[in-house]
Design an enzyme around this catalytic site. Structure first.
Site, PDB file in Angstrom:
ATOM      1  N   ASP A 128     107.547  14.276 -25.196  1.00 29.84           N
ATOM      2  CA  ASP A 128     106.126  14.619 -25.196  1.00 29.84           C
ATOM      3  C   ASP A 128     105.464  14.041 -23.953  1.00 29.84           C
ATOM      4  OD1 ASP A 128     103.313  15.001 -26.337  1.00 29.84           O
ATOM      5  OD2 ASP A 128     104.540  15.601 -28.040  1.00 29.84           O
ATOM      6  N   HIS A 166      98.489  13.002 -26.550  1.00 32.55           N
ATOM      7  CA  HIS A 166      99.253  13.870 -27.447  1.00 32.55           C
ATOM      8  C   HIS A 166     100.477  13.186 -28.044  1.00 32.55           C
ATOM      9  CE1 HIS A 166     101.713  17.468 -28.501  1.00 32.55           C
ATOM     10  NE2 HIS A 166     100.547  18.054 -28.685  1.00 32.55           N
ATOM     11  N   SER A 455     101.683  21.258 -33.001  1.00 34.17           N
ATOM     12  CA  SER A 455     102.141  19.960 -32.486  1.00 34.17           C
ATOM     13  C   SER A 455     101.978  18.860 -33.518  1.00 34.17           C
ATOM     14  CB  SER A 455     101.345  19.576 -31.236  1.00 34.17           C
ATOM     15  OG  SER A 455     101.748  20.322 -30.125  1.00 34.17           O
TER      16      SER A 455
END
Length: 720
Positions: A128, A166, A455
């Site tokens: 990620d 994220h 996600s």
């Protein structure tokens, strides 16, 4: 007369002294605060002389002129009659407001788990944007990793310009262990930073991260990333398949390009990976109504916005794209058109102009999903479709109507943004299953934040996979996937289940996945593309009985469409610890079938019913034949450049033309490919003798017996 005076005096006594919330006994002492007309010192002197039993607790003379005083109700009543007293107030108890306790979906799921597993000893790799491994909820479980952006051993989130959150959010869902508790709170977390500033990375970085994760012995890998290549023949997809072949459970987010079909992208197109779509748990959603109109408008709240809970009717003002100064929006809902400036700037301008809420209508067909880039405003900001925006202008703005917000219960839903299948070329069903992906609170650098997307759904499944690997250390990646899909529960749109290309096998069921009675392999059933007039195909599946009792199952004959017939297995009787294979045959007469995707569920009935998703595609459908076009320079090459793209099906010819962006001046044809086969197509592009630098548009034209289709892709050429 005496009677009326008595009534009056009683009223004064009851209203002159405000008792505390719990009535005091006659002799019980209480404290009140009295506000005074003049300075406190002379009043206190007089008080000591006239009412010596009262105790002065505190004096106030800076922002408030008064005293706090303690005594019995009888004595205090004498006090409040004194001329210098303006008002009196009971002493209230105040508590720190703090923050409303955070609500985590992981907590809801963990509370349902009927087993002791925590992911202890299981290595989970997160490919990620990196992880803020100093976060108090993550630092204990963080165990290492690698950065394939900067090529070092410090996979920290990007800080400063292009900062990211994220990967930290994903990590929290999987294995936070602090104020937030992830699905697998004792799993070992490894971070592989493949996406740099702004959350952007290349196939090379993602594949390098996969390589590092496999080498370092990950049991589970989560990839909450992807592209728009709807096909199985792409480098990242091949890399994921290889990782699974080497024994790693790989979980991939389906993508956020829904609600249209054919929108799932690589590497979620991998046959072997567990592809996860997003569901919205049973919830209420804001709906806008205009008086006298039957139609309603659904609002999708932007990520980072306040919830849309306006409890009054408001006028609405159309303000275009918002690039000019906003006028006449104070006390109203500002209706923007998408484009021109970022969502956050639109919202901020509306807030500064006094708007009560913000709506942003799409500038193309359908809905869109976005966020406020970290902007925190006290007013709600929502997205609506282009059609809804035009309708509101006509019915509310032009008619000077006020709009009302109502909250309608949706039940469990497939999130509108969740990418749908099937996959071109392989014609497989994706996603494989669903997990929570809307309004997911998790860790971010510096605290916690709610985000949404597939996600956020994928790490729920990665966390469950870690629990399964702890519970069943001998299970391979295929067994983990089969147990998850066999045990998943279908979610319904009223009385009909959402189709397989939207939900796969259904919503994840943690307890049944950890301890399944049976496991079905070779499902879903993807029959492929029916090109022939008379199509016939047989597929096999296997049922393994993991229980201590015999299992009896019978497949229910599906309701057939015109031109469709099925042959399904008879009763299956499977002893404990044994397995049995069975066949399903589909026969089609294309003359009677409608074009497009045909899908549904075959039901295995027993003490518990099991649903097997199936899909086939009639020869013409609305998928893009070309996706993922890339054009790179290589001036040392004979032709000066290389092209690469995914082709969904066999065609007669592909032509690539280059146009200058803006003017659309035709530069020329840079490649022609005859009779290309489906899959990844790559070769040399004729750029050598062209004076090129800047932004261009590559137009890929596909010629087949069905006609001609063209697809445009922006490219940038650096020049020599």
């Amino acid at each position: 007369m005496r009677f009326y005076i008595s009534i009056f005096l009683t009223f004064v006594i009851l209203s002159g002294f405000s008792a505390p919330p719990t009535p005091a006994a006659p002799e019980e002492e209480v404290t009140i605060i009295v506000e005074l007309k003049e300075d406190t010192a002379p009043f206190i002197s007089e008080l000591k002389r006239r009412l010596p039993r009262l105790e002065v607790v505190a004096e106030y003379d800076t922002i408030f002129n008064g005293i706090a005083i303690r005594g019995t109700a009888e004595e205090l009543e004498k006090l409040v009659r004194m001329d210098n007293v303006v008002n009196q107030y009971p002493v209230q108890t105040y508590r720190s407001l703090g923050e409303k306790p955070l609500s985590f979906t992981t907590e809801d799921i963990r509370n349902r788990i009927q087993s002791p597993y925590t992911g202890e000893g299981i290595k989970v790799g997160i490919i990620d944007t990196g992880i803020d491994y100093t976060h108090p909820d993550l630092e204990a479980n963080y165990s290492g990793g690698f950065d394939t952006v900067d090529f070092d051993e410090n996979p920290m989130e990007t800080e400063g310009e292009g900062k990211t959150v994220h990967g930290t959010h994903v990590a929290g869902v999987i294995g936070a262990n602090g104020e937030m508790e992830g699905i697998a709170p004792e799993a070992e977390l490894f971070a592989y930073r493949a996406l740099g500033p702004g959350g952007v990375g290349s196939s090379v970085q993602v594949i390098a991260a996969l390589e590092e994760a496999v080498k370092q012995g990950m049991d589970v890998i989560n990839l909450s990333l992807g592209n728009d290549v709807n096909g199985p023949d792409w480098p990242t997809t091949h890399a994921v398949n290889k990782a699974v072949e080497l024994g790693v459970v790989v979980v991939v987010a389906a993508g956020n390009s829904g609600p249209d079909s054919w929108t799932v992208g690589s590497p979620a197109t991998s046959s072997d990976a567990i592809t996860v779509g997003a569901s919205a748990l049973s919830m209420k959603a804001p709906i806008l109504k205009v008086p006298g109109e039957r139609s309603k408008v659904a609002v999708q709240v932007l990520s980072g916005s306040q919830k849309w809970k306006l409890d009054k009717k408001y006028p609405i003002e159309y303000v275009g794209t918002g690039e000019k100064d906003l006028e006449n929006v104070s006390g109203k809902i500002a209706l923007f058109e998408r484009g021109g400036i970022p969502f956050s700037q639109k919202a901020l301008r509306a807030y500064k102009a006094g708007a009560k809420g913000v709506l942003i209508a799409n500038n193309e067909k359908g809905m869109f999903y976005g966020g406020l880039d970290g902007l925190n405003l006290p007013i709600p900001v929502g997205a609506i479709s282009q059609e809804a925006g035009k309708w509101l202008v006509e019915k509310a703005v032009q008619q000077n109507q006020w709009i009302e917000t109502v909250q309608e219960s949706l039940g469990d839903q497939v999130a509108p943004f969740s990418s749908r299948g099937p996959v071109t070329t392989s014609w497989e069903i994706k996603p494989d299953l669903l997990a929570p992906g809307v309004d997911i609170m998790s860790t971010v650098p510096g605290g916690y934040q709610a985000l949404q997307g597939t996600s956020m759904a994928a790490p729920h499944v990665a966390g469950v996979a870690a629990l399964m690997k702890e519970a069943h250390p001998d299970w391979n990646a295929e067994q983990v996937k089969n147990a998850l899909t066999t045990s998943a529960q279908l979610i319904y749109n009223k009385e009909t289940p959402f189709p397989p290309t939207q939900q796969g096998a259904g919503f994840i069921d943690v307890n049944k996945a950890l301890d399944p009675e049976i496991v079905i392999s070779a499902a879903p059933l993807s029959f492929g593309k029916a090109d022939d007039t008379f199509f016939r195909k047989k597929l096999s599946f296997k049922v393994e009985n993991l229980s201590d009792e015999p299992v009896q199952l019978q497949m229910e004959r599906p309701k057939s469409e015109n031109g469709e017939s099925w042959t399904v297995p008879m009763t299956m009787e499977i002893p404990p610890g044994k397995s049995e294979e069975a066949d399903v045959e589909l026969r089609l007469n294309n003359a009677f079938l409608e074009e497009g995707i045909h899908e549904g569920y075959l039901t295995l009935k027993g003490d518990t019913d099991y649903q097997l998703p199936y899909v086939y595609v009639k020869e013409r459908s609305d998928y893009n034949k070309v996706s993922g076009f890339e054009l790179t320079q290589n001036w040392n090459d004979e032709k000066g450049g290389m092209y690469r793209f995914h082709l969904a099906e066999q065609v007669e010819k592909v032509t690539i033309d280059l146009y200058r962006s803006g003017t659309l001046l035709n530069i020329g044809t840079i490649a022609e490919i005859d009779q290309p086969r489906p899959g990844m197509i790559e070769g040399g592009a004729g750029l050598k003798n062209l004076d090129l630098k800047g932004a261009y548009l590559a137009v890929v034209t596909v010629n087949s017996n069905e006609g001609s289709d063209s697809y445009s892709f922006p490219v940038y050429i650096e020049g020599e």
